[in-house]
Design a protein around this motif. Structure first.
Motif, short mmCIF file in Angstrom:
data_model
loop_
_atom_site.label_atom_id
_atom_site.label_comp_id
_atom_site.label_asym_id
_atom_site.label_seq_id
_atom_site.Cartn_x
_atom_site.Cartn_y
_atom_site.Cartn_z
N TYR A 159 50.89 13.19 32.44
CA TYR A 159 52.01 12.27 32.28
C TYR A 159 53.23 13.07 31.82
O TYR A 159 53.11 13.94 30.95
CB TYR A 159 51.69 11.20 31.21
N HIS A 171 46.63 10.77 31.72
CA HIS A 171 47.02 11.19 30.38
C HIS A 171 48.01 10.15 29.86
O HIS A 171 48.88 9.71 30.61
CB HIS A 171 47.69 12.56 30.43
N ALA A 206 48.81 11.82 18.12
CA ALA A 206 47.80 11.32 19.05
C ALA A 206 46.81 10.39 18.35
O ALA A 206 46.34 9.41 18.93
CB ALA A 206 47.07 12.50 19.70
N ASP A 235 54.82 16.56 24.38
CA ASP A 235 55.71 17.59 23.83
C ASP A 235 57.09 17.02 23.55
O ASP A 235 57.40 15.90 23.92
CB ASP A 235 55.80 18.75 24.83
N TYR A 250 42.67 22.90 20.56
CA TYR A 250 43.39 24.17 20.75
C TYR A 250 42.60 25.34 20.17
O TYR A 250 42.67 25.59 18.95
CB TYR A 250 44.77 24.09 20.08
N ARG A 286 49.81 13.47 22.12
CA ARG A 286 51.11 13.18 21.51
C ARG A 286 52.23 13.40 22.52
O ARG A 286 53.19 12.65 22.60
CB ARG A 286 51.34 14.10 20.30
N ASP A 289 44.67 22.26 11.62
CA ASP A 289 44.57 21.69 12.97
C ASP A 289 43.20 21.05 13.18
O ASP A 289 43.07 19.98 13.77
CB ASP A 289 44.78 22.83 13.99
N HIS A 325 47.05 24.69 17.57
CA HIS A 325 48.29 24.08 18.07
C HIS A 325 49.46 24.79 17.39
O HIS A 325 49.41 25.07 16.19
CB HIS A 325 48.32 22.58 17.76
N LYS A 377 40.77 12.68 14.90
CA LYS A 377 40.77 12.02 16.21
C LYS A 377 39.34 11.67 16.64
O LYS A 377 39.11 10.61 17.22
CB LYS A 377 41.45 12.91 17.27
P1 FAD Z 1 48.32 15.77 17.97
O1 FAD Z 1 46.86 15.67 17.95
O2 FAD Z 1 49.11 14.59 17.52
O3 FAD Z 1 48.73 17.06 17.11
C1 FAD Z 1 50.07 17.56 17.12
C2 FAD Z 1 50.30 18.46 15.91
O4 FAD Z 1 50.37 17.66 14.73
C3 FAD Z 1 49.19 19.47 15.63
O5 FAD Z 1 49.78 20.61 15.11
C4 FAD Z 1 48.30 18.77 14.60
O6 FAD Z 1 47.60 19.72 13.80
C5 FAD Z 1 49.33 17.99 13.81
N1 FAD Z 1 48.85 16.71 13.30
C6 FAD Z 1 48.07 15.80 13.93
N2 FAD Z 1 47.92 14.69 13.19
C7 FAD Z 1 48.68 14.88 12.07
C8 FAD Z 1 48.98 14.09 10.93
N3 FAD Z 1 48.45 12.87 10.76
N4 FAD Z 1 49.81 14.61 9.97
C9 FAD Z 1 50.34 15.84 10.11
N5 FAD Z 1 50.09 16.65 11.18
C10 FAD Z 1 49.28 16.16 12.14
N6 FAD Z 1 51.66 16.88 27.31
C11 FAD Z 1 52.28 15.93 28.06
O7 FAD Z 1 53.44 15.61 27.78
N7 FAD Z 1 51.65 15.34 29.13
C12 FAD Z 1 50.38 15.64 29.47
O8 FAD Z 1 49.86 15.09 30.45
C13 FAD Z 1 49.68 16.61 28.70
N8 FAD Z 1 48.40 16.94 28.98
C14 FAD Z 1 47.72 17.82 28.16
C15 FAD Z 1 46.36 18.07 28.40
C16 FAD Z 1 45.66 18.96 27.59
C17 FAD Z 1 44.19 19.21 27.84
C18 FAD Z 1 46.32 19.61 26.51
C19 FAD Z 1 45.58 20.60 25.65
C20 FAD Z 1 47.66 19.38 26.27
C21 FAD Z 1 48.38 18.47 27.09
N9 FAD Z 1 49.72 18.16 26.84
C22 FAD Z 1 50.37 17.23 27.61
C23 FAD Z 1 50.46 18.86 25.78
C24 FAD Z 1 50.39 18.12 24.43
O9 FAD Z 1 51.06 16.90 24.52
C25 FAD Z 1 51.04 19.04 23.39
O10 FAD Z 1 50.25 20.16 23.17
C26 FAD Z 1 51.48 18.38 22.09
O11 FAD Z 1 52.36 19.29 21.43
C27 FAD Z 1 50.35 18.04 21.13
O12 FAD Z 1 49.58 17.03 21.60
P2 FAD Z 1 48.24 16.57 20.80
O13 FAD Z 1 47.74 15.37 21.47
O14 FAD Z 1 47.34 17.72 20.63
O15 FAD Z 1 48.90 16.16 19.39
#
Ligand code: FAD
Length: 317
Positions: A51, A95, A145, A127, A179, A125, A192, A183, A199
């Motif tokens: 997405y 996604h 996320a 980017d 990651y 989440r 992380d 991350h 999650k």
């Molecule tokens: P989260 O799990 O929310 O984590 C983000 C950061 O915040 C991490 O550093 C984590 O340690 C920290 N964190 C989490 N929860 C908390 C909290 N409660 N308090 C404080 N810190 C916290 N991006 C797109 O836009 N579209 C896509 O389709 C897409 N597909 C992807 C598919 C895969 C397999 C992967 C690995 C990544 C993909 N991404 C995509 C990129 C992703 O959106 C980014 O890497 C984004 O920066 C983090 O997403 P996340 O879901 O891991 O975030």
């Protein structure tokens, strides 16, 4: 069918799957079929569709001033999922992201997916908008996320945002990102891991990893997950290197390291044709080792280069 059921039904055999990107706005869905067709012989039980959030563009007005407009360059994730399920009869995994959505819009998107018969979502989440330095959530949306996951889990219990009574229960199987090399925003791997566990405790049933080029990083990550009580399947995500500029782009965009042996091989390449051969061979060797270690799925980031992934799959499946 749920991704976790596909994994269970495979009884330890490694499955093949891949991720595709929606085409750039204005291009045809035939481009997607052309990317998927060559890979269907390897029987992917599911295909992920990314997405892409909105971006800012600056258009010149008649008076010479620049106007900022918001546009989504790669729309169509939900439509592509429906087209994939209709044409190939395999599961499509859209996604879904926090960025750019409020909770109501997310709920409506999930209702569409449920009605289409989509059984899985990869919850992320997302980017930051390219021109913004950091991720900014929608004022009525989710910051992490884990919060988006919570909304999906509520819908799975029939709890809709503005409804007092329980309604139709969705039954989404949720995957989340992990990651092996941390991350990039996380202050430490332990921090992380804490949020990854949050999650999983929140109901996510499998993890798909960020790309990595050194299997040791994946194996160490799996060990860390298990030590921390994260016991769901961990699907390794692999990306074949195909051009010389990947050597600088992949570390800066995806925050991953390339092992010295791989860099040495790439340094010897005279052109991108040679780079592609090195990238394919590296991915085959990585995949073989992961397969021998019994990973549930080998998941490839095709980035519209399905002929490259086909070469790798031919050597393995
Ligand atoms: P989260 O799990 O929310 O984590 C983000 C950061 O915040 C991490 O550093 C984590 O340690 C920290 N964190 C989490 N929860 C908390 C909290 N409660 N308090 C404080 N810190 C916290 N991006 C797109 O836009 N579209 C896509 O389709 C897409 N597909 C992807 C598919 C895969 C397999 C992967 C690995 C990544 C993909 N991404 C995509 C990129 C992703 O959106 C980014 O890497 C984004 O920066 C983090 O997403 P996340 O879901 O891991 O975030």
């Amino acid at each position: 069918m749920k991704v976790t059921e596909h994994i269970r039904n495979a009884k330890g055999k490694t499955l093949f799957s891949f991720e595709i990107l929606p085409p750039v706005k204005g291009e045809s869905v035939q481009n997607i079929f052309a990317a998927i067709d060559p890979l269907m012989e390897f029987k992917p039980p599911f295909i992920d569709v990314t997405y892409h959030r909105e971006e800012y563009m600056y258009k010149k007005r008649e008076n010479g001033l620049l106007e900022r407009v918001t546009t989504r360059k790669r729309p169509g994730t939900v439509g592509i999922c429906a087209a994939i399920m209709n044409k190939y009869h395999v599961d499509a995994v859209p996604h879904i992201i926090c960025g750019g959505f409020n909770k109501e819009e997310t709920e409506n998107a999930l209702i569409d997916l449920d009605f289409l018969g989509v059984d899985n979502v990869l919850v992320l989440r997302g980017d930051a908008i390219k021109s913004e330095g950091r991720f900014v959530p929608d004022p009525e949306g989710h910051s992490y996320a884990s919060e988006l996951l919570e909304q999906v889990m509520e819908l799975n219990q029939g709890k809709y945002i503005h409804e007092e009574v329980t309604r139709n229960k969705t039954n989404f199987c949720v995957g989340v990102a992990g990651y092996p090399e941390k991350h990039f925003e996380a202050p430490s791997l332990r921090s992380d891991m804490k949020y990854l566990k949050q999650k999983i405790d929140g109901g996510a049933e499998y993890i798909v990893t960020q790309m990595f080029f050194d299997n040791k990083k994946y194996f160490e990550f799996v060990d860390k997950c298990r030590e921390n009580g994260v016991n769901v399947p961990i699907v390794p995500g692999l990306k074949p290197i195909t051009t010389l500029n990947h050597m600088s782009i992949l570390p800066s965009v995806f925050h991953v390291d390339l092992p010295d042996d791989l860099v040495d091989e790439l340094d010897k390449c005279k052109d991108n044709a040679a780079v592609k051969e090195v990238g394919i061979e590296w991915a085959i060797q990585q995949s073989k080792e992961l397969m021998e270690a019994g990973v549930p799925v080998l998941h490839y980031y095709t980035m519209s280069k399905s002929h490259v992934v086909k070469r790798i799959a031919e050597a393995l499946f």
